[in-house]
Motif scaffolding. Structure first.
Motif, short mmCIF file in Angstrom:
data_model
loop_
_atom_site.label_atom_id
_atom_site.label_comp_id
_atom_site.label_asym_id
_atom_site.label_seq_id
_atom_site.Cartn_x
_atom_site.Cartn_y
_atom_site.Cartn_z
N LYS A 218 5.10 -5.85 4.93
CA LYS A 218 3.85 -6.34 5.11
C LYS A 218 2.84 -5.43 4.25
N VAL A 219 1.76 -6.15 3.69
CA VAL A 219 0.91 -5.30 2.98
C VAL A 219 -0.36 -5.73 4.17
N ARG A 220 -1.11 -4.68 4.28
CA ARG A 220 -2.41 -4.96 5.10
C ARG A 220 -3.40 -4.99 4.36
N ALA A 221 -4.42 -5.80 4.77
CA ALA A 221 -5.78 -5.90 3.95
C ALA A 221 -6.57 -4.68 3.71
N VAL A 222 -7.01 -4.47 2.56
CA VAL A 222 -8.03 -3.16 2.44
C VAL A 222 -9.38 -3.68 3.02
N THR A 223 -9.90 -2.76 3.83
CA THR A 223 -11.08 -2.76 4.42
C THR A 223 -12.37 -2.21 4.19
N ARG A 224 -12.16 -1.06 3.34
CA ARG A 224 -13.41 -0.34 3.16
C ARG A 224 -13.10 0.42 1.72
N CYS A 225 -14.29 0.89 1.17
CA CYS A 225 -14.39 1.66 0.09
C CYS A 225 -14.17 2.81 0.12
N THR A 226 -13.02 3.58 -0.38
CA THR A 226 -12.94 4.99 0.31
C THR A 226 -13.42 6.01 -1.19
N SER A 227 -13.56 5.30 -2.28
CA SER A 227 -14.30 6.22 -3.46
C SER A 227 -15.02 5.18 -4.49
N SER A 228 -16.09 5.78 -4.89
CA SER A 228 -16.98 5.18 -5.84
C SER A 228 -16.93 6.25 -7.11
N THR B 214 -6.27 12.04 -5.00
CA THR B 214 -7.39 12.74 -4.83
C THR B 214 -8.65 11.61 -5.18
N GLU B 215 -8.52 10.75 -6.03
CA GLU B 215 -9.34 9.52 -6.23
C GLU B 215 -10.59 10.30 -6.99
N ASP C 68 -7.49 -5.13 -9.11
CA ASP C 68 -6.16 -5.07 -9.19
C ASP C 68 -5.79 -4.52 -7.94
N TRP C 69 -4.55 -4.93 -7.44
CA TRP C 69 -3.88 -4.38 -6.29
C TRP C 69 -2.71 -3.80 -6.50
N SER C 70 -2.55 -2.41 -6.09
CA SER C 70 -1.64 -1.64 -6.21
C SER C 70 -0.14 -2.13 -5.78
N PRO C 71 0.76 -1.88 -6.60
CA PRO C 71 2.23 -2.47 -6.25
C PRO C 71 2.81 -1.98 -4.76
N ASP C 72 2.17 -0.85 -4.43
CA ASP C 72 2.81 -0.25 -3.13
C ASP C 72 1.87 -0.78 -2.00
N GLY C 73 0.75 -1.62 -2.46
CA GLY C 73 -0.04 -2.27 -1.21
C GLY C 73 -1.05 -1.24 -0.79
N GLU C 74 -1.09 -0.05 -1.10
CA GLU C 74 -2.13 1.18 -0.60
C GLU C 74 -3.53 0.71 -0.88
N ARG C 75 -3.56 0.02 -2.33
CA ARG C 75 -5.13 0.19 -2.85
C ARG C 75 -5.45 -1.00 -3.75
N VAL C 76 -6.69 -1.01 -3.66
CA VAL C 76 -7.29 -1.99 -4.56
C VAL C 76 -8.24 -1.28 -5.57
N ASP D 39 -21.64 -2.47 -13.15
CA ASP D 39 -22.33 -1.32 -12.60
C ASP D 39 -21.78 0.00 -13.04
N LYS D 40 -20.85 -0.15 -14.12
CA LYS D 40 -20.09 0.91 -14.53
C LYS D 40 -19.46 1.82 -13.61
N VAL D 41 -19.17 1.39 -12.43
CA VAL D 41 -18.50 2.34 -11.21
C VAL D 41 -17.04 1.82 -11.11
N ILE D 42 -16.25 2.40 -11.06
CA ILE D 42 -14.81 2.27 -10.38
C ILE D 42 -15.02 2.40 -8.99
N LYS D 43 -14.40 1.35 -8.19
CA LYS D 43 -14.43 1.54 -6.90
C LYS D 43 -12.95 1.37 -6.16
N VAL D 44 -12.38 2.32 -5.34
CA VAL D 44 -11.19 2.25 -4.71
C VAL D 44 -11.24 1.88 -3.51
N TRP D 45 -10.46 0.76 -3.19
CA TRP D 45 -10.37 0.11 -1.73
C TRP D 45 -9.19 0.37 -0.96
N ARG D 46 -9.28 0.78 0.20
CA ARG D 46 -8.24 1.07 1.19
C ARG D 46 -8.16 0.30 2.53
#
Length: 509
Positions: free
Chosen positions: A120-130, A166-167, A487-495, A501-508
């Motif tokens: 089961k993949v759990r939904a991402v809920t927060r931005c961990t890095s910009s 390390t994002e 994109d959603w990572s194949p291991d389900g951990e990150r989006v 806005d030129k920024v990459i955001k990682v969501w977990r």
């Protein structure tokens, strides 16, 4: 007490309970009546195999109890998750919600069951890095097949690799002289191809950030799509061949190891917009000339033309896409406490196994779905038929993106009409509309277990949708402008998401 005995015990308890309900005085109103009403039901799989004999089930029976009963009938050692359908309606609460009262009088009610992903993949809920770094809009962002690398392409002419643990920025790759429009990971995860508005294609090594081999030149205008040969079709489990499509109307097949163009497939009269390399060795190309052409990758022969759209065809998706994209990397192995990665020698075999599993789930047929500026989608079985299975209508604006779920059973289409529509992956029938965005939707990505979908929109937000409720699960604001890539990572951990806005955001989660 063993699992099987436990399951059977609860099975018997359920029936004892329903017997009690039968004896309750009938003056208890509709709810009592619903629980006492029984229906003769037969469990049946997608491929038509029956599970056990027909059995009497109370209409008040919930989904969890159906799971227990089916697991007992199938003699499963461990309880596996299933979803149930009656007349193409999913059972989400109880049988009574989907069974019409007159059907109770019928001889046998067929309950179709489909196995769900065990993990089961759990939904991402927060931005961990910009992650700032790009000097212009981010036009594409994606994870490698094993989820260990992340790359983005931008209007600032660079490709960037990011360290996902390390994002932080890893490598900045300079070589293009124009906007980087598309990137594509090789299914073995060892190379990233990028193409720019100048028509140049460059192959990068994600571990060093250096260019591999020479720049691939040949397209006379910008490149619109890149697609690698599926891993199980390679000779040694190493990705080498790749197809590219351009605004010049050509499809080119490259040997990326030698840096040479093997074949030029030219028959389209306008820009080619999308490309897919199927597990059967066929290449599908969609074009602004309103057609989709089917080519044999081995000798470059055009097999057939698929016609039906009334405007530009924008996007293509194969039902086996997820298995082809991730190659030998099985999400179940990646999700373990210690992720398991397939060794180079076993890659081809593992990729073939995963492809065949996906094909079996899909009923043994590779299906293609196309989305167009004419607001419609078409579902095809292009290897054997030039007529579409279904014309899928409902969007009120052009279709931007379309993706099959990893388990091949659902199709998600994103449109400028601000909505996402969910369709049946086997027959193209409409299932639900997901509303919540207040502007056009650019891109969608599925979680590896097919239970969640994430979308990126012109309204600057990402949204996570649940396939069980067909509603929005989580709203993810944070970007300052339009979100072009998700994109959603194949291991389900990150989006990962990127945009104007030129920024990459990682969501977990």
């Amino acid at each position: 007490m063993t699992m099987e005995v436990g399951v059977k015990r609860s099975f018997e308890e359920e029936f004892a309970e329903s017997e009690k309900m039968m004896k309750i005085d009938e003056g208890g109103g509709e709810d009592e009546e619903e629980k006492t009403l029984q229906v003769l039901a037969q469990f049946c799989s997608e491929s038509g195999e029956v599970a056990g004999p027909p059995i009497d089930l109370p209409l008040g029976l919930g989904k969890e109890k159906l799971q227990l009963i089916l697991n007992a009938l199938l003699n499963k050692e461990e309880t596996l998750p299933y979803s149930f359908f009656v007349d193409e309606k999913e059972v989400t609460t109880s049988l009574a919600a989907v069974v019409e009262s007159e059907k109770v009088e019928e001889k046998v009610l067929t309950i179709l069951y489909q196995p769900q992903a065990i993990f089961k993949v759990r939904a991402v809920t927060r931005c961990t890095s910009s992650l700032p770094g790009h000097a212009e809009a981010v036009l594409c962002a994606s994870f490698s097949p094993d989820g260990r690398h992340m790359a983005s392409g931008s209007g600032d002419t660079t490709v960037r690799f990011w360290d996902i643990n390390t994002e932080t920025p890893h490598f900045t790759c300079k070589g293009h002289r124009h906007w980087v429009l598309v990137t594509a990971w090789s299914p073995d995860g060892e190379r990233l191809a990028s193409a720019c508005k100048g028509g140049h294609i460059i192959i990068w090594d994600p571990t060093t950030g250096k260019q591999v081999g020479r720049t691939l030149l040949g397209h006379k205008q910008w490149v619109t799509s890149l697609c690698w040969e599926p891993l199980h079709l390679t000779s040694n489990g190493q990705s080498g061949r790749m197809a590219s499509a351009g605004k010049d109307g050509d499809v080119r097949i490259w040997n990326t190891r030698l840096g040479t163009c093997e074949k030029i497939l030219s028959n389209h009269t306008k820009s080619v917009t999308a490309l897919r390399w199927s597990g059967e060795g066929l290449i599908y190309s969609a074009s602004q000339d309103r057609t989709i052409k089917v080519w044999r990758a081995a000798d470059g022969v055009m097999c057939r033309t698929l016609q039906g759209h009334g405007h530009w065809v924008n996007t293509l998706a194969l039902n086996t896409d997820y298995a082809l994209r991730t190659g030998a990397s099985d999400p179940r192995a990646l999700m373990k406490a210690r992720p398991e990665y397939v060794t180079a020698e076993n890659r081809q075999e593992a990729a073939e196994k995963r492809y065949k599993e996906a094909l079996t789930t899909a009923g043994g047929v590779e299906r293609l779905v196309s989305g167009s500026d004419d607001f419609t989608l078409f579902l095809w079985e292009p290897a054997k038929e030039r007529k579409p299975i279904e014309r899928m209508t409902g969007h009120q604006q052009l279709v931007n993106d379309v993706k099959f779920s990893p388990d091949t059973r659902l199709i998600a289409s994103a449109s400028f009409d601000k909505s996402i529509r969910i369709w049946n992956g086997l027959n193209g029938k409409f299932i639900a509309t997901l509303r919540g965005h207040v502007n056009g939707v650019y891109q969608v990505a599925w979680s590896a277990d097919s239970r969640l979908l994430v979308s990126g929109s012109k309204d600057s937000t990402l949204k996570v949708w649940s396939m069980q409720t067909k509603k929005m699960e989580i709203d993810l604001p944070g970007h300052a402008d339009e979100v072009y890539a998700v994109d959603w990572s194949p291991d389900g951990e990150r989006v990962v998401s990127g945009g104007k806005d030129k920024v990459i955001k990682v969501w977990r989660r």
